[in-house]
Design a protein around this motif. Structure first.
Motif, PDB file in Angstrom:
ATOM      1  N   MET A  82       8.495  -2.122 -16.801  1.00 54.53           N
ATOM      2  CA  MET A  82       9.249  -2.276 -15.562  1.00 54.53           C
ATOM      3  C   MET A  82       8.466  -1.818 -14.336  1.00 54.53           C
ATOM      4  SD  MET A  82      12.981  -0.661 -14.616  1.00 54.53           S
ATOM      5  CE  MET A  82      13.718  -1.294 -16.128  1.00 54.53           C
ATOM      6  N   GLU A  83       7.539  -0.884 -14.527  1.00 56.63           N
ATOM      7  CA  GLU A  83       6.880  -0.271 -13.375  1.00 56.63           C
ATOM      8  C   GLU A  83       6.192  -1.279 -12.455  1.00 56.63           C
ATOM      9  OE1 GLU A  83       3.279   2.682 -13.175  1.00 56.63           O
ATOM     10  OE2 GLU A  83       5.117   3.811 -13.589  1.00 56.63           O
ATOM     11  N   PRO A  84       5.353  -2.197 -12.942  1.00 55.91           N
ATOM     12  CA  PRO A  84       4.744  -3.158 -12.014  1.00 55.91           C
ATOM     13  C   PRO A  84       5.757  -4.086 -11.367  1.00 55.91           C
ATOM     14  CG  PRO A  84       4.197  -3.688 -14.300  1.00 55.91           C
ATOM     15  CD  PRO A  84       4.818  -2.336 -14.312  1.00 55.91           C
ATOM     16  N   ILE A  85       6.842  -4.403 -12.102  1.00 55.04           N
ATOM     17  CA  ILE A  85       7.899  -5.223 -11.504  1.00 55.04           C
ATOM     18  C   ILE A  85       8.546  -4.478 -10.355  1.00 55.04           C
ATOM     19  CG2 ILE A  85      10.121  -6.340 -11.964  1.00 55.04           C
ATOM     20  CD1 ILE A  85       9.227  -6.668 -14.877  1.00 55.04           C
ATOM     21  N   MET A  86       8.856  -3.192 -10.587  1.00 53.93           N
ATOM     22  CA  MET A  86       9.438  -2.371  -9.537  1.00 53.93           C
ATOM     23  C   MET A  86       8.508  -2.253  -8.344  1.00 53.93           C
ATOM     24  SD  MET A  86      12.488  -1.195  -9.868  1.00 53.93           S
ATOM     25  CE  MET A  86      12.350   0.169  -8.710  1.00 53.93           C
ATOM     26  N   ARG A  87       7.212  -2.119  -8.614  1.00 50.96           N
ATOM     27  CA  ARG A  87       6.250  -1.974  -7.531  1.00 50.96           C
ATOM     28  C   ARG A  87       6.239  -3.229  -6.649  1.00 50.96           C
ATOM     29  NH1 ARG A  87       2.358  -0.366 -10.657  1.00 50.96           N
ATOM     30  NH2 ARG A  87       2.888   1.838 -10.570  1.00 50.96           N
ATOM     31  N   ALA A 135       5.981  12.546  -3.568  1.00 48.25           N
ATOM     32  CA  ALA A 135       6.249  11.301  -4.284  1.00 48.25           C
ATOM     33  C   ALA A 135       6.264  11.538  -5.786  1.00 48.25           C
ATOM     34  CB  ALA A 135       5.195  10.253  -3.919  1.00 48.25           C
ATOM     35  N   ARG A 136       5.315  12.309  -6.286  1.00 46.01           N
ATOM     36  CA  ARG A 136       5.214  12.545  -7.714  1.00 46.01           C
ATOM     37  C   ARG A 136       6.317  13.478  -8.210  1.00 46.01           C
ATOM     38  NH1 ARG A 136       2.730  10.052 -11.892  1.00 46.01           N
ATOM     39  NH2 ARG A 136       0.830   9.803 -10.667  1.00 46.01           N
ATOM     40  N   GLN A 137       6.560  14.577  -7.483  1.00 41.08           N
ATOM     41  CA  GLN A 137       7.531  15.567  -7.954  1.00 41.08           C
ATOM     42  C   GLN A 137       8.969  15.072  -7.846  1.00 41.08           C
ATOM     43  OE1 GLN A 137       6.889  18.371  -9.504  1.00 41.08           O
ATOM     44  NE2 GLN A 137       4.688  17.988  -9.334  1.00 41.08           N
ATOM     45  N   SER A 138       9.238  14.166  -6.915  1.00 37.70           N
ATOM     46  CA  SER A 138      10.612  13.713  -6.744  1.00 37.70           C
ATOM     47  C   SER A 138      11.124  13.014  -7.988  1.00 37.70           C
ATOM     48  CB  SER A 138      10.720  12.787  -5.528  1.00 37.70           C
ATOM     49  OG  SER A 138       9.898  11.642  -5.699  1.00 37.70           O
ATOM     50  N   TYR A 139      10.242  12.348  -8.716  1.00 42.45           N
ATOM     51  CA  TYR A 139      10.658  11.696  -9.956  1.00 42.45           C
ATOM     52  C   TYR A 139      11.029  12.731 -11.008  1.00 42.45           C
ATOM     53  CZ  TYR A 139       8.979   7.321  -8.038  1.00 42.45           C
ATOM     54  OH  TYR A 139       8.813   6.217  -7.255  1.00 42.45           O
ATOM     55  N   ALA A 140      10.188  13.748 -11.150  1.00 37.28           N
ATOM     56  CA  ALA A 140      10.467  14.786 -12.132  1.00 37.28           C
ATOM     57  C   ALA A 140      11.769  15.517 -11.794  1.00 37.28           C
ATOM     58  CB  ALA A 140       9.305  15.772 -12.202  1.00 37.28           C
ATOM     59  N   MET A 141      12.003  15.747 -10.506  1.00 37.19           N
ATOM     60  CA  MET A 141      13.219  16.447 -10.098  1.00 37.19           C
ATOM     61  C   MET A 141      14.467  15.648 -10.423  1.00 37.19           C
ATOM     62  SD  MET A 141      12.302  18.403  -6.520  1.00 37.19           S
ATOM     63  CE  MET A 141      11.791  16.929  -5.631  1.00 37.19           C
ATOM     64  N   ALA A 142      14.344  14.308 -10.417  1.00 36.34           N
ATOM     65  CA  ALA A 142      15.515  13.472 -10.670  1.00 36.34           C
ATOM     66  C   ALA A 142      16.083  13.698 -12.060  1.00 36.34           C
ATOM     67  CB  ALA A 142      15.149  12.000 -10.479  1.00 36.34           C
ATOM     68  N   GLY A 143      15.236  14.093 -13.006  1.00 39.97           N
ATOM     69  CA  GLY A 143      15.702  14.322 -14.362  1.00 39.97           C
ATOM     70  C   GLY A 143      15.814  15.780 -14.732  1.00 39.97           C
ATOM     71  N   ASP A 144      15.831  16.661 -13.746  1.00 38.46           N
ATOM     72  CA  ASP A 144      15.902  18.084 -14.030  1.00 38.46           C
ATOM     73  C   ASP A 144      17.292  18.453 -14.543  1.00 38.46           C
ATOM     74  OD1 ASP A 144      16.243  21.049 -13.505  1.00 38.46           O
ATOM     75  OD2 ASP A 144      14.163  20.782 -12.874  1.00 38.46           O
ATOM     76  N   PRO A 145      17.387  19.223 -15.633  1.00 36.16           N
ATOM     77  CA  PRO A 145      18.708  19.602 -16.162  1.00 36.16           C
ATOM     78  C   PRO A 145      19.538  20.427 -15.198  1.00 36.16           C
ATOM     79  CG  PRO A 145      16.944  20.851 -17.244  1.00 36.16           C
ATOM     80  CD  PRO A 145      16.286  19.753 -16.458  1.00 36.16           C
ATOM     81  N   GLY A 162       0.816  -1.207   0.000  1.00 32.58           N
ATOM     82  CA  GLY A 162       0.000   0.000   0.000  1.00 32.58           C
ATOM     83  C   GLY A 162       0.850   1.258   0.000  1.00 32.58           C
ATOM     84  N   VAL A 163       1.957   1.232   0.745  1.00 33.59           N
ATOM     85  CA  VAL A 163       2.860   2.378   0.784  1.00 33.59           C
ATOM     86  C   VAL A 163       3.495   2.605  -0.589  1.00 33.59           C
ATOM     87  CG1 VAL A 163       5.033   3.248   1.739  1.00 33.59           C
ATOM     88  CG2 VAL A 163       3.359   2.157   3.248  1.00 33.59           C
ATOM     89  N   VAL A 164       3.991   1.524  -1.187  1.00 32.69           N
ATOM     90  CA  VAL A 164       4.679   1.634  -2.469  1.00 32.69           C
ATOM     91  C   VAL A 164       3.735   2.104  -3.565  1.00 32.69           C
ATOM     92  CG1 VAL A 164       5.869   0.320  -4.273  1.00 32.69           C
ATOM     93  CG2 VAL A 164       6.459  -0.039  -1.876  1.00 32.69           C
ATOM     94  N   GLU A 165       2.482   1.707  -3.521  1.00 36.94           N
ATOM     95  CA  GLU A 165       1.522   2.160  -4.528  1.00 36.94           C
ATOM     96  C   GLU A 165       1.312   3.670  -4.476  1.00 36.94           C
ATOM     97  OE1 GLU A 165      -1.916  -0.207  -3.830  1.00 36.94           O
ATOM     98  OE2 GLU A 165      -1.145  -1.943  -4.939  1.00 36.94           O
ATOM     99  N   LYS A 166       1.521   4.249  -3.299  1.00 30.49           N
ATOM    100  CA  LYS A 166       1.432   5.703  -3.187  1.00 30.49           C
ATOM    101  C   LYS A 166       2.739   6.377  -3.605  1.00 30.49           C
ATOM    102  CE  LYS A 166      -1.944   5.379   0.556  1.00 30.49           C
ATOM    103  NZ  LYS A 166      -2.173   5.447   1.999  1.00 30.49           N
ATOM    104  N   ILE A 167       3.856   5.730  -3.273  1.00 30.03           N
ATOM    105  CA  ILE A 167       5.154   6.306  -3.601  1.00 30.03           C
ATOM    106  C   ILE A 167       5.464   6.151  -5.086  1.00 30.03           C
ATOM    107  CG2 ILE A 167       7.639   6.141  -3.172  1.00 30.03           C
ATOM    108  CD1 ILE A 167       6.995   5.208  -0.368  1.00 30.03           C
ATOM    109  N   LEU A 168       5.043   5.036  -5.667  1.00 28.37           N
ATOM    110  CA  LEU A 168       5.287   4.756  -7.073  1.00 28.37           C
ATOM    111  C   LEU A 168       3.944   4.624  -7.783  1.00 28.37           C
ATOM    112  CD1 LEU A 168       7.447   4.167  -9.231  1.00 28.37           C
ATOM    113  CD2 LEU A 168       7.283   1.755  -8.642  1.00 28.37           C
ATOM    114  N   PRO A 169       3.246   5.731  -7.959  1.00 24.79           N
ATOM    115  CA  PRO A 169       1.928   5.677  -8.610  1.00 24.79           C
ATOM    116  C   PRO A 169       2.054   5.322 -10.085  1.00 24.79           C
ATOM    117  CG  PRO A 169       2.618   7.945  -8.304  1.00 24.79           C
ATOM    118  CD  PRO A 169       3.639   7.097  -7.595  1.00 24.79           C
ATOM    119  N   GLU A 170       0.955   4.898 -10.645  1.00 26.10           N
ATOM    120  CA  GLU A 170       0.963   4.487 -12.042  1.00 26.10           C
ATOM    121  C   GLU A 170       1.435   5.634 -12.936  1.00 26.10           C
ATOM    122  OE1 GLU A 170      -2.068   2.505 -15.353  1.00 26.10           O
ATOM    123  OE2 GLU A 170      -2.683   2.733 -13.262  1.00 26.10           O
TER     124      GLU A 170
END
Length: 269
Positions: free
Chosen positions: A148-153, A185-195, A59-67
């Protein structure tokens, strides 16, 4: 956040591995070679206590790694980081000439005008080809991230069940159930690829990459006691004959191949 770093690390690894993996997939439709890689990693089964925590962890991971989150990593990384690098590579006339003739412009002692004229004659579509390869790479990576996403989840759910207690999972779930937690959770992914990250890395290249200048000397020291690869001249007549029989190469072809391999190895050092 551990899962974000893991996902982004996997993205980088997947990018580096894309070409050989694709080659294996083309040569072996059954994916037997890829399946063998999975046997290299031993995984301990979950304990009963960890199994009991797994539903909460999932349940935690589904929130941290949303679809769709890993696709956001892919998009932000490609547009913000890999895109500019690929764009620069796509316009590299010297690399195009070397790919067409096997020689870099400096080896032929020719300038940009001559390079352009040569490419216009023998490979006028090199830019279009590079762009097509870049587009194909992005498409393949996007597909890989989607798969990969469901595998990672699933795997991250197990890791959370292993590394966190029930009480810790409750606390983590509480945070990621809040609007701020979901946004993080959502913004951290976008920040990871910020130039901005790449810009910061290259803002002081001497500080960050200065040690690379010492790499040849360090490599020489590290390999000082390691025997060098034998050259064709160092082989006995028996060894040469055996190698020719094993490889099917003539003496001249074998000597040329070993010389080319030695030169490539020297460049790598």
């Amino acid at each position: 956040m551990m899962i974000r770093k893991t996902a982004f690390a996997l993205f980088g690894a997947a990018t580096l591995a894309l070409s050989p993996v694709a080659a294996i997939a083309q040569d072996d439709p059954d994916m037997e070679q890829l399946a063998m890689l999975g046997t290299m990693f031993e995984v301990e089964p979950l304990t009963p206590e960890q199994e009991a925590r797994l539903p909460m962890a999932r349940g935690v991971v589904e929130k941290i790694l949303p679809e769709g989150a890993m696709m956001e990593v892919m998009g932000s990384a490609f547009n913000g980081v890999l895109g500019p690098i690929l764009e620069m590579t796509n316009e590299d006339e010297g690399a195009a000439l070397q790919g067409a003739l096997g020689y870099a412009p400096e080896e032929l002692a020719i300038g940009e005008d001559a390079s352009a004229e040569i490419l216009k004659m023998i490979d006028p579509a090199w830019r279009e080809r590079n762009q097509a390869i870049s587009t194909m790479t992005q498409t393949m990576m996007s597909d890989m991230m989607t798969r990969m996403e469901p595998i990672m989840r699933n795997v991250m759910s197990e890791l959370y069940a292993i590394h966190f207690t029930q009480e810790e999972l409750v606390d983590i779930d509480g945070f990621f159930s809040t609007p701020s937690g979901l946004s993080y959770a959502r913004q951290s992914y976008a920040m990871a690829g910020d130039p901005r990250i790449m810009a910061a890395m290259f803002s002081e290249p001497d500080l960050l990459f200065g040690s690379f200048a010492q790499m040849p000397a360090m490599m020489e020291e590290a390999l000082a006691d390691v025997p060098q690869m034998r050259s064709y001249a160092e082989l006995s007549e028996t060894d040469r004959a055996r190698l020719m029989k094993l490889t099917g190469l003539s003496a001249e072809a074998l000597e040329e191949a070993m010389q080319a391999a030695a030169e490539t190895s020297a460049i790598g050092m």
